[in-house]
Scaffold this motif. Structure first.
Motif, short mmCIF file in Angstrom:
data_model
loop_
_atom_site.label_atom_id
_atom_site.label_comp_id
_atom_site.label_asym_id
_atom_site.label_seq_id
_atom_site.Cartn_x
_atom_site.Cartn_y
_atom_site.Cartn_z
N LEU A 12 0.84 -1.20 0.00
CA LEU A 12 0.00 0.00 0.00
C LEU A 12 0.87 1.25 0.00
N GLU A 13 1.96 1.24 0.76
CA GLU A 13 2.87 2.38 0.77
C GLU A 13 3.49 2.60 -0.60
N THR A 14 3.88 1.51 -1.26
CA THR A 14 4.45 1.61 -2.60
C THR A 14 3.43 2.17 -3.58
N PHE A 15 2.20 1.68 -3.49
CA PHE A 15 1.13 2.18 -4.36
C PHE A 15 0.91 3.67 -4.15
N MET A 16 0.78 4.08 -2.88
CA MET A 16 0.52 5.48 -2.59
C MET A 16 1.68 6.37 -3.04
N GLU A 17 2.90 5.87 -2.92
CA GLU A 17 4.06 6.64 -3.35
C GLU A 17 4.05 6.85 -4.86
N LYS A 18 3.64 5.82 -5.60
CA LYS A 18 3.64 5.92 -7.07
C LYS A 18 2.44 6.68 -7.60
N PHE A 19 1.26 6.46 -7.01
CA PHE A 19 0.05 7.00 -7.60
C PHE A 19 -0.61 8.08 -6.75
N GLY A 20 -0.34 8.12 -5.48
CA GLY A 20 -0.92 9.13 -4.61
C GLY A 20 -2.39 8.91 -4.33
N ALA A 21 -2.94 9.79 -3.54
CA ALA A 21 -4.35 9.69 -3.17
C ALA A 21 -5.21 10.41 -4.21
N TRP A 22 -6.46 10.04 -4.27
CA TRP A 22 -7.41 10.70 -5.18
C TRP A 22 -7.61 12.13 -4.71
N GLU A 23 -7.46 13.06 -5.64
CA GLU A 23 -7.65 14.47 -5.30
C GLU A 23 -8.71 15.04 -6.21
N ASP A 24 -9.72 15.63 -5.64
CA ASP A 24 -10.80 16.21 -6.42
C ASP A 24 -11.50 17.26 -5.57
N GLU A 25 -11.90 18.35 -6.20
CA GLU A 25 -12.59 19.42 -5.49
C GLU A 25 -14.09 19.14 -5.35
N ARG A 26 -14.59 18.19 -6.16
CA ARG A 26 -16.02 17.90 -6.15
C ARG A 26 -16.39 17.04 -4.94
#
Length: 119
Positions: A83-97
């Motif tokens: 999970l840490e590797t995934f988050m490091e590569k792709f990051g969290a979902w970011e959206d203003e909606r």
């Protein structure tokens, strides 16, 4: 033999071949299978410590020539959790909606066709 008071019980799954080797080693040292595992862990600890100190561990002949060098892979750092590797590569979902707006956008972007398909 080792005093079993204060010991931690461990269950171990082995193939029949490894179990046979373990039994043979126990017989050769005149101890139990647990004694073999404890001695193996001690040897592995010595090996890892030597490797960390950039030393080499080997088996020598009587004339002290190394005939076999024991090499173990040593990782510089422990592996990160997937999970840490995934988050490091792709990051969290970011959206203003808001979540409702995102869901509505998904529904609105869907298309359906009433066309007939002939194969």
């Amino acid at each position: 033999m080792t005093d079993t008071q204060g010991m931690v019980r461990l269950n171990l799954d082995l193939s029949p071949e490894l179990n046979q080797i373990l039994e043979e080693l126990a017989s050769k040292i005149g101890g139990s299978k647990s004694d073999v595992v404890r001695q193996a862990i001690t040897l592995m600890q010595i090996m890892i410590t030597a490797k960390e100190q950039t030393k080499k561990l080997g088996i020598t002949e009587a004339d002290e020539l190394i005939v076999t060098e024991i090499i173990t892979p040593l990782e510089a750092e422990p592996k990160a959790h997937p999970l840490e590797t995934f988050m490091e590569k792709f990051g969290a979902w970011e959206d203003e909606r808001t979540s409702e707006e995102i869901i509505q956008d998904i529904y609105d972007s869907r298309t359906s066709s009433n066309s007939e398909y002939i194969l």
